[in-house]
Design a protein around this motif. Structure first.
Motif, PDB file in Angstrom:
ATOM      1  N   TYR A  81     -15.896  14.593  -7.733  1.00 16.68           N
ATOM      2  CA  TYR A  81     -15.388  14.821  -9.089  1.00 16.68           C
ATOM      3  C   TYR A  81     -15.613  13.592  -9.971  1.00 16.68           C
ATOM      4  CZ  TYR A  81     -12.010  14.793 -12.886  1.00 16.68           C
ATOM      5  OH  TYR A  81     -11.427  14.665 -14.118  1.00 16.68           O
ATOM      6  N   ARG A  85     -17.774  13.501 -13.310  1.00 18.45           N
ATOM      7  CA  ARG A  85     -17.066  13.172 -14.563  1.00 18.45           C
ATOM      8  C   ARG A  85     -17.812  12.134 -15.370  1.00 18.45           C
ATOM      9  NH1 ARG A  85     -15.627  11.617 -18.588  1.00 18.45           N
ATOM     10  NH2 ARG A  85     -13.537  11.263 -19.444  1.00 18.45           N
ATOM     11  N   ARG A  90     -27.492  15.784 -14.779  1.00 17.43           N
ATOM     12  CA  ARG A  90     -26.985  16.889 -13.962  1.00 17.43           C
ATOM     13  C   ARG A  90     -27.746  17.031 -12.654  1.00 17.43           C
ATOM     14  NH1 ARG A  90     -25.810  21.678 -18.456  1.00 17.43           N
ATOM     15  NH2 ARG A  90     -24.202  20.500 -19.616  1.00 17.43           N
ATOM     16  N   PHE A 136     -18.395  21.105 -11.001  1.00 14.36           N
ATOM     17  CA  PHE A 136     -18.181  21.822 -12.251  1.00 14.36           C
ATOM     18  C   PHE A 136     -16.949  21.295 -12.988  1.00 14.36           C
ATOM     19  CE2 PHE A 136     -20.906  25.279 -10.490  1.00 14.36           C
ATOM     20  CZ  PHE A 136     -21.781  25.357 -11.558  1.00 14.36           C
ATOM     21  N   LEU A 137     -15.900  20.980 -12.252  1.00 17.88           N
ATOM     22  CA  LEU A 137     -14.689  20.458 -12.897  1.00 17.88           C
ATOM     23  C   LEU A 137     -14.956  19.120 -13.573  1.00 17.88           C
ATOM     24  CD1 LEU A 137     -11.669  20.722 -13.451  1.00 17.88           C
ATOM     25  CD2 LEU A 137     -11.232  19.601 -11.236  1.00 17.88           C
ATOM     26  N   GLN A 139     -17.847  17.989 -14.698  1.00 16.50           N
ATOM     27  CA  GLN A 139     -18.678  18.224 -15.876  1.00 16.50           C
ATOM     28  C   GLN A 139     -17.875  18.848 -17.016  1.00 16.50           C
ATOM     29  OE1 GLN A 139     -22.635  17.851 -16.127  1.00 16.50           O
ATOM     30  NE2 GLN A 139     -21.514  16.181 -15.157  1.00 16.50           N
ATOM     31  N   LEU A 140     -16.921  19.715 -16.666  1.00 18.36           N
ATOM     32  CA  LEU A 140     -16.085  20.332 -17.683  1.00 18.36           C
ATOM     33  C   LEU A 140     -15.210  19.299 -18.387  1.00 18.36           C
ATOM     34  CD1 LEU A 140     -15.044  22.924 -19.046  1.00 18.36           C
ATOM     35  CD2 LEU A 140     -13.353  23.103 -17.193  1.00 18.36           C
ATOM     36  N   VAL A 141     -14.608  18.399 -17.630  1.00 22.62           N
ATOM     37  CA  VAL A 141     -13.781  17.350 -18.231  1.00 22.62           C
ATOM     38  C   VAL A 141     -14.634  16.425 -19.080  1.00 22.62           C
ATOM     39  CG1 VAL A 141     -12.283  15.382 -17.723  1.00 22.62           C
ATOM     40  CG2 VAL A 141     -12.064  17.485 -16.391  1.00 22.62           C
ATOM     41  N   GLN A 142     -15.848  16.147 -18.621  1.00 24.00           N
ATOM     42  CA  GLN A 142     -16.753  15.308 -19.416  1.00 24.00           C
ATOM     43  C   GLN A 142     -17.098  15.981 -20.741  1.00 24.00           C
ATOM     44  OE1 GLN A 142     -21.298  14.672 -18.895  1.00 24.00           O
ATOM     45  NE2 GLN A 142     -20.332  13.200 -17.494  1.00 24.00           N
ATOM     46  N   ALA A 143     -17.390  17.284 -20.692  1.00 23.86           N
ATOM     47  CA  ALA A 143     -17.706  18.011 -21.924  1.00 23.86           C
ATOM     48  C   ALA A 143     -16.507  18.042 -22.864  1.00 23.86           C
ATOM     49  CB  ALA A 143     -18.146  19.437 -21.581  1.00 23.86           C
ATOM     50  N   ARG A 144     -15.311  18.202 -22.308  1.00 25.58           N
ATOM     51  CA  ARG A 144     -14.102  18.194 -23.137  1.00 25.58           C
ATOM     52  C   ARG A 144     -13.924  16.850 -23.833  1.00 25.58           C
ATOM     53  NH1 ARG A 144      -8.727  16.667 -22.350  1.00 25.58           N
ATOM     54  NH2 ARG A 144      -7.215  17.851 -23.584  1.00 25.58           N
ATOM     55  N   ASP A 146     -16.323  14.739 -24.575  1.00 23.94           N
ATOM     56  CA  ASP A 146     -17.365  14.633 -25.597  1.00 23.94           C
ATOM     57  C   ASP A 146     -16.996  15.434 -26.834  1.00 23.94           C
ATOM     58  OD1 ASP A 146     -18.786  13.036 -23.886  1.00 23.94           O
ATOM     59  OD2 ASP A 146     -20.090  14.649 -23.149  1.00 23.94           O
TER      60      ASP A 146
END
Length: 368
Positions: A81, A85, A90, A136-137, A139-144, A146
């Motif tokens: 994770y 993060r 990717r 995926f989690l 990457q999701l936190v990273q996108a949030r 950003d």
């Protein structure tokens, strides 16, 4: 405005909780007949979590043996994770997720002869999901994060746009004010100057002298008015230099041209700041104007003085000897002087003195 979301802003309690969960899993799997190698691999994986923020790839690498040699997977999932993060590439995230999935799917080398109790397809699906979930989690936190930064930039851009719009409106209002001042005030003062010039030609010598003084003051007022209008017409985004501002050397001329019985006493050092000199000049100017309006015929004393850390001026007028003229006044002059003194970290005081006089005193700190 919302703060930027950064991993460093997470509380230490979260890290401690994650490490505690990983250590608990290792402890539960370390009971006999677990081998020493499995226990050591699990302990190394837990210790690697202490450096996951600074050295995420090193931490991830040292958590993989625990997944290969034992059922311990929590340290590897936490390290994966962290990698997801903070990694923008990717392909690297997918490679690390595949490493976890393969490490979980391949049978342990310490357990070659154990019978296979799970179906191969179920094992592959479980291992794939095990590696994909934390990736995926992360990457999701990273996108949030950003998106939060982007939202903050949009808010700042909108505020900047509002400031530009406000400055545009301010510039238009300043231009309108300049036009009004020119059309109204300048017109009236010009009429005064013309009438005074005509009176100077036709009147007797005493009246002609007074008319000449009125004409000179009207011309000087028009000149100062033009200097005031130019900055008002300037754009709010472009600085416009002010006209030459008065200094202490202009005080004698100001007092002489005031047309009242006034004397100048004292002096100030040469090193007085230009801004302070303008404040002193405007204070004397306002004091003379007030005396002319509210105490006609009164004697005025202008005293310049200094202390070790303070310079100032005191304007004192006595009681009026004639009936004051009914001239319009909103007391904006004194208000402006107080605001000017406050900007210079000074003070302006006013008081009535004995026998109907009035005193204005300005104190300004000297600049080092």
């Amino acid at each position: 405005m919302r703060p930027k979301l950064t991993d460093a802003s997470q509380p230490v309690a979260v890290d401690a909780g994650l490490i505690a969960v990983a250590a608990t899993e290792v402890a539960l799997n370390a009971v006999p007949p677990s081998s020493v190698a499995k226990t050591v691999a699990g302990v190394v994986g837990v210790l690697a979590l202490f450096v996951r923020r600074r050295h995420r790839y090193v931490a991830f690498f040292f958590t993989l043996p625990a997944v290969i040699m034992s059922p311990v997977t929590v340290p590897a999932l936490i390290a994966l994770y962290t990698v997801a993060r903070h990694t923008r590439d990717r392909r690297v995230v997918a490679l690390c997720a595949a490493a976890v999935a393969i490490a979980d799917a391949v049978p342990s080398p310490l357990n070659f002869h154990s019978p296979g109790g799970r179906d191969l397809l179920i094992t592959l699906i479980y291992s794939t999901l095990l590696g994909a979930a934390p990736a995926f989690l992360g990457q999701l936190v990273q996108a949030r994060a950003d998106l939060a930064v982007r939202l903050e930039e949009i808010i700042e851009a909108r505020e900047h746009g509002q400031q530009l719009a406000a400055q545009t409106v301010l510039a238009e209002e300043r231009a309108q004010l300049a036009r009004e001042m020119h059309d109204v005030v300048a017109h009236q003062v010009s009429l005064i100057a013309v009438q005074a010039a005509a009176l100077q030609v036709t009147a007797n010598p005493p009246e002609a002298t007074a008319a000449g003084t009125i004409r000179e003051l009207a011309v000087k007022t028009l000149d100062e008015l033009r200097h005031m209008i130019n900055p008002l017409r300037a754009s709010a985004n472009r600085a416009t230099p002010l006209a030459p501002q008065p200094t202490l050397t202009d005080l004698p001329t100001l007092i002489t041209d005031s047309g009242i019985d006034a004397t100048l006493q004292g002096e100030l050092p040469e090193g007085v700041d230009a801004t302070a000199q303008r404040a002193i000049y405007r204070t004397v100017q306002e004091g003379l104007t007030n005396a002319r309006k509210h105490a006609p015929g009164a004697r005025v004393t202008v005293e310049l003085w200094q202390d070790p850390d303070v310079v100032g001026v005191t304007v004192t007028n006595g009681p009026s000897t004639r009936r004051p003229l009914a001239l319009p006044s909103a007391h904006h002059g004194l208000i402006g002087l107080r605001e000017r003194a406050k900007l210079l970290s000074g003070t302006l005081t006013t008081e009535y003195v004995d026998e109907g006089g009035f005193r204005i005193s300005l104190r300004l700190p000297t600049t080092k």
